[in-house]
Design a protein around this motif. Structure first.
Motif, PDB file in Angstrom:
ATOM      1  N   ILE A  66      70.783  74.726  23.332  1.00 27.38           N
ATOM      2  CA  ILE A  66      69.985  73.737  24.058  1.00 27.38           C
ATOM      3  C   ILE A  66      69.571  72.608  23.117  1.00 27.38           C
ATOM      4  O   ILE A  66      69.210  72.851  21.960  1.00 27.38           O
ATOM      5  CB  ILE A  66      68.727  74.388  24.693  1.00 27.38           C
ATOM      6  N   ALA A  67      69.641  71.373  23.614  1.00 21.88           N
ATOM      7  CA  ALA A  67      69.171  70.215  22.862  1.00 21.88           C
ATOM      8  C   ALA A  67      67.699  69.980  23.181  1.00 21.88           C
ATOM      9  O   ALA A  67      67.282  70.017  24.350  1.00 21.88           O
ATOM     10  CB  ALA A  67      69.985  68.985  23.230  1.00 21.88           C
ATOM     11  N   ALA A  68      66.904  69.715  22.172  1.00 24.38           N
ATOM     12  CA  ALA A  68      65.448  69.639  22.317  1.00 24.38           C
ATOM     13  C   ALA A  68      65.010  68.603  23.335  1.00 24.38           C
ATOM     14  O   ALA A  68      64.018  68.797  24.048  1.00 24.38           O
ATOM     15  CB  ALA A  68      64.830  69.320  20.956  1.00 24.38           C
ATOM     16  N   TYR A  69      65.751  67.501  23.455  1.00 23.51           N
ATOM     17  CA  TYR A  69      65.331  66.411  24.358  1.00 23.51           C
ATOM     18  C   TYR A  69      65.210  66.906  25.794  1.00 23.51           C
ATOM     19  O   TYR A  69      64.453  66.341  26.587  1.00 23.51           O
ATOM     20  CB  TYR A  69      66.322  65.250  24.265  1.00 23.51           C
ATOM     21  N   THR A  70      65.935  67.956  26.125  1.00 19.59           N
ATOM     22  CA  THR A  70      65.847  68.543  27.461  1.00 19.59           C
ATOM     23  C   THR A  70      64.407  68.899  27.820  1.00 19.59           C
ATOM     24  O   THR A  70      63.994  68.763  28.979  1.00 19.59           O
ATOM     25  CB  THR A  70      66.712  69.815  27.525  1.00 19.59           C
ATOM     26  N   LYS A  87      82.211  75.340  17.473  1.00 16.84           N
ATOM     27  CA  LYS A  87      81.414  76.569  17.542  1.00 16.84           C
ATOM     28  C   LYS A  87      80.004  76.365  18.101  1.00 16.84           C
ATOM     29  O   LYS A  87      79.307  77.332  18.381  1.00 16.84           O
ATOM     30  CB  LYS A  87      81.295  77.183  16.152  1.00 16.84           C
ATOM     31  N   HIS A  88      79.555  75.116  18.254  1.00 17.26           N
ATOM     32  CA  HIS A  88      78.189  74.855  18.715  1.00 17.26           C
ATOM     33  C   HIS A  88      78.220  73.876  19.887  1.00 17.26           C
ATOM     34  O   HIS A  88      78.731  72.767  19.765  1.00 17.26           O
ATOM     35  CB  HIS A  88      77.336  74.283  17.592  1.00 17.26           C
ATOM     36  N   MET A  89      77.664  74.317  21.022  1.00 19.65           N
ATOM     37  CA  MET A  89      77.609  73.484  22.224  1.00 19.65           C
ATOM     38  C   MET A  89      76.208  73.567  22.792  1.00 19.65           C
ATOM     39  O   MET A  89      75.719  74.651  23.100  1.00 19.65           O
ATOM     40  CB  MET A  89      78.645  73.944  23.248  1.00 19.65           C
ATOM     41  N   PHE A  90      75.567  72.409  22.942  1.00 16.73           N
ATOM     42  CA  PHE A  90      74.183  72.346  23.383  1.00 16.73           C
ATOM     43  C   PHE A  90      74.093  71.651  24.733  1.00 16.73           C
ATOM     44  O   PHE A  90      74.509  70.495  24.862  1.00 16.73           O
ATOM     45  CB  PHE A  90      73.334  71.575  22.362  1.00 16.73           C
ATOM     46  N   ILE A  91      73.563  72.352  25.734  1.00 13.52           N
ATOM     47  CA  ILE A  91      73.261  71.674  26.994  1.00 13.52           C
ATOM     48  C   ILE A  91      72.136  70.677  26.731  1.00 13.52           C
ATOM     49  O   ILE A  91      71.158  70.991  26.049  1.00 13.52           O
ATOM     50  CB  ILE A  91      72.832  72.671  28.079  1.00 13.52           C
ATOM     51  N   GLU A  92      72.299  69.474  27.269  1.00 18.24           N
ATOM     52  CA  GLU A  92      71.212  68.495  27.209  1.00 18.24           C
ATOM     53  C   GLU A  92      71.027  67.943  28.615  1.00 18.24           C
ATOM     54  O   GLU A  92      71.905  67.266  29.141  1.00 18.24           O
ATOM     55  CB  GLU A  92      71.517  67.365  26.225  1.00 18.24           C
ATOM     56  N   ASP A  93      69.892  68.238  29.207  1.00 21.45           N
ATOM     57  CA  ASP A  93      69.593  67.779  30.557  1.00 21.45           C
ATOM     58  C   ASP A  93      68.580  66.650  30.469  1.00 21.45           C
ATOM     59  O   ASP A  93      67.442  66.858  30.075  1.00 21.45           O
ATOM     60  CB  ASP A  93      69.055  68.938  31.403  1.00 21.45           C
ATOM     61  N   GLU A  94      69.007  65.441  30.827  1.00 23.76           N
ATOM     62  CA  GLU A  94      68.127  64.276  30.740  1.00 23.76           C
ATOM     63  C   GLU A  94      67.544  63.907  32.102  1.00 23.76           C
ATOM     64  O   GLU A  94      66.965  62.829  32.264  1.00 23.76           O
ATOM     65  CB  GLU A  94      68.880  63.093  30.136  1.00 23.76           C
ATOM     66  N   SER A  95      67.705  64.784  33.081  1.00 28.01           N
ATOM     67  CA  SER A  95      67.118  64.536  34.389  1.00 28.01           C
ATOM     68  C   SER A  95      65.613  64.803  34.336  1.00 28.01           C
ATOM     69  O   SER A  95      65.073  65.216  33.309  1.00 28.01           O
ATOM     70  CB  SER A  95      67.758  65.439  35.444  1.00 28.01           C
ATOM     71  N   ASP A  96      64.948  64.575  35.460  1.00 19.95           N
ATOM     72  CA  ASP A  96      63.535  64.930  35.561  1.00 19.95           C
ATOM     73  C   ASP A  96      63.354  66.245  36.307  1.00 19.95           C
ATOM     74  O   ASP A  96      62.240  66.608  36.684  1.00 19.95           O
ATOM     75  CB  ASP A  96      62.757  63.813  36.269  1.00 19.95           C
ATOM     76  N   GLN A  97      64.463  66.968  36.525  1.00 18.09           N
ATOM     77  CA  GLN A  97      64.429  68.283  37.170  1.00 18.09           C
ATOM     78  C   GLN A  97      65.070  69.323  36.266  1.00 18.09           C
ATOM     79  O   GLN A  97      65.816  70.188  36.712  1.00 18.09           O
ATOM     80  CB  GLN A  97      65.167  68.246  38.520  1.00 18.09           C
ATOM     81  N   GLU A  98      64.777  69.247  34.973  1.00 19.35           N
ATOM     82  CA  GLU A  98      65.479  70.094  34.004  1.00 19.35           C
ATOM     83  C   GLU A  98      65.275  71.587  34.276  1.00 19.35           C
ATOM     84  O   GLU A  98      66.208  72.381  34.132  1.00 19.35           O
ATOM     85  CB  GLU A  98      65.079  69.749  32.568  1.00 19.35           C
TER      86      GLU A  98
END
Length: 286
Positions: free
Chosen positions: A37-41, A259-270
Motif C-alpha cells: 500500500i502507498a501511504a498517500y492512500t 517484486k514490489h507493487m503498491f496499491i495507491e487509491d487517490e479517490s475519496d472513497q478509499e
C-alpha cells in the motif's frame, strides 16, 4: 543408441521449464508480489490517528508499506508497523531534498530500515520542458550515487507529465537514457503513465529491469487525459473497473521480475474501494 539419446534429450527439453514459465502455469495468481500500500492512500485517515490507521492497513491484509512516517520518528513508525506484520521496503523524498542534501535523505531512509527511496515529482511550471528534465537528470545521477553508497536504491516515480515529445521519443525516454542505471531506477505509476499518454506494458518491455516497483491504480473510463500529472479524485476507480490493462501489466511485471507493487487509491472513497481492488487482484489468474 543415437535415436534413443535424441528422444531422451527432446523429452527433457519439453519437460524443462524456466523460472519465467513456472510463474505462468494455468491457474497461478497473476499478482505475485506481497500486497503493498502507498501511504498517500490514507491521507484522510492518518490525521485521525496513526495507530488506528495502521490497524486498518493490517486488517486489509497489507504486508508492505511505502511512504512517510505520518509525523512520527522513523524508529517509532517502523516499530508500530513491525508490530502489525508490515514491512517498509520503500519511502519517499521531495526533489529539493534529494538535490540539496542526499546524505540527509539517506540517513532518514536508513533510520526507517527501507531499501528504496522514490521521488514522485520534478518541479516545473506548466508544460514539462527539457530544462526541467536536465535538472532532474543531474539531481538523480548525483543524489542516486550518494544513496547507492549508503546501500539505498533511488527510483523515480513516473507521473505522466514527462510524455512531452522530444527527439524520436519523449522527455521520459530522455531522462531514462541519460540517467545512470547504477544510480537511478524507476517506479511506474500505471495510472499516471496511462494518463500522460504512455503505454504501461510497452514501457515495461522497453526498459525492463530499470523498473523496480509499481503503483497500482485504475482510471475512470472515458475521463479526459492530459500531461499535467493532475486529475480529480473522481477519476481514480477500483482496480479492474477502469481503462487500465491490469492483467497485461501484471504479466509483464512478473516477466521482468518486479517484486514490489503498491496499491495507491487517490479517490475519496478509499476505504470502500480498497477491498474491491484487493479482491480483483486476488481473482486474476494465468
Amino acid at each position: 543408441m543415437k535415436k534413443i539419446f535424441v528422444l531422451v534429450l527432446v523429452t527433457f527439453l519439453i519437460s524443462f521449464r524456466s523460472v519465467d514459465s513456472f510463474a505462468q502455469q494455468k491457474g497461478d495468481p497473476l499478482f505475485q508480489a506481497p500486497l503493498g500500500i502507498a501511504a498517500y492512500t490514507f491521507r484522510n485517515e492518518f490525521p485521525k490517528g496513526v495507530e488506528q490507521t495502521l490497524d486498518i492497513i493490517q486488517k486489509l491484509g497489507f504486508k508492505e508499506y511505502e511512504g512517510g512516517t505520518a509525523g512520527l520518528s522513523p524508529e517509532e513508525f517502523k516499530k508500530l508497523c513491525a508490530e502489525r506484520g508490515i514491512s517498509i521496503p520503500s519511502t519517499g523524498t521531495g526533489f529539493e531534498q534529494l538535490e540539496e542534501n542526499p546524505q540527509a535523505v539517506a540517513d532518514r531512509v536508513k533510520a526507517l530500515g527501507a531499501k528504496y527511496v522514490m521521488c514522485a515529482w520534478i518541479p516545473h511550471n506548466g508544460d514539462f520542458t527539457k530544462e526541467n528534465a536536465d535538472r532532474a537528470i543531474k539531481a538523480f545521477n548525483e543524489g542516486g550515487k550518494v544513496l547507492k553508497e549508503n546501500g539505498i536504491i533511488f527510483k523515480y516515480h513516473v507521473h505522466g507529465y514527462e510524455f512531452q515529445p522530444y527527439g524520436d521519443g519523449t522527455l521520459l525516454d530522455y531522462i531514462i537514457e541519460n540517467t545512470n542505471p547504477e544510480y537511478v531506477s524507476l517506479q511506474m505509476d500505471v495510472m499516471w503513465t496511462h494518463f500522460g499518454g504512455g503505454d504501461p506494458v510497452a514501457l515495461l518491455k522497453k526498459y525492463g529491469n530499470r523498473w523496480v516497483s509499481l503503483h497500482l491504480k485504475d482510471f475512470r473510463k472515458g475521463a479526459p487525459k492530459d500531461m499535467t500529472g493532475l486529475t480529480g479524485p473522481e477519476n481514480d476507480v477500483p482496480l479492474g473497473t477502469g481503462e487500465l490493462d491490469i492483467p497485461g501489466i501484471l504479466r509483464e511485471s512478473n516477466r521482468i521480475g518486479i517484486k514490489h507493487m503498491f496499491i495507491e487509491d487517490e479517490s475519496d472513497q478509499e476505504l470502500e474501494n480498497l477491498p474491491k481492488s484487493i479482491a480483483y487482484l486476488k481473482s486474476l489468474k494465468y
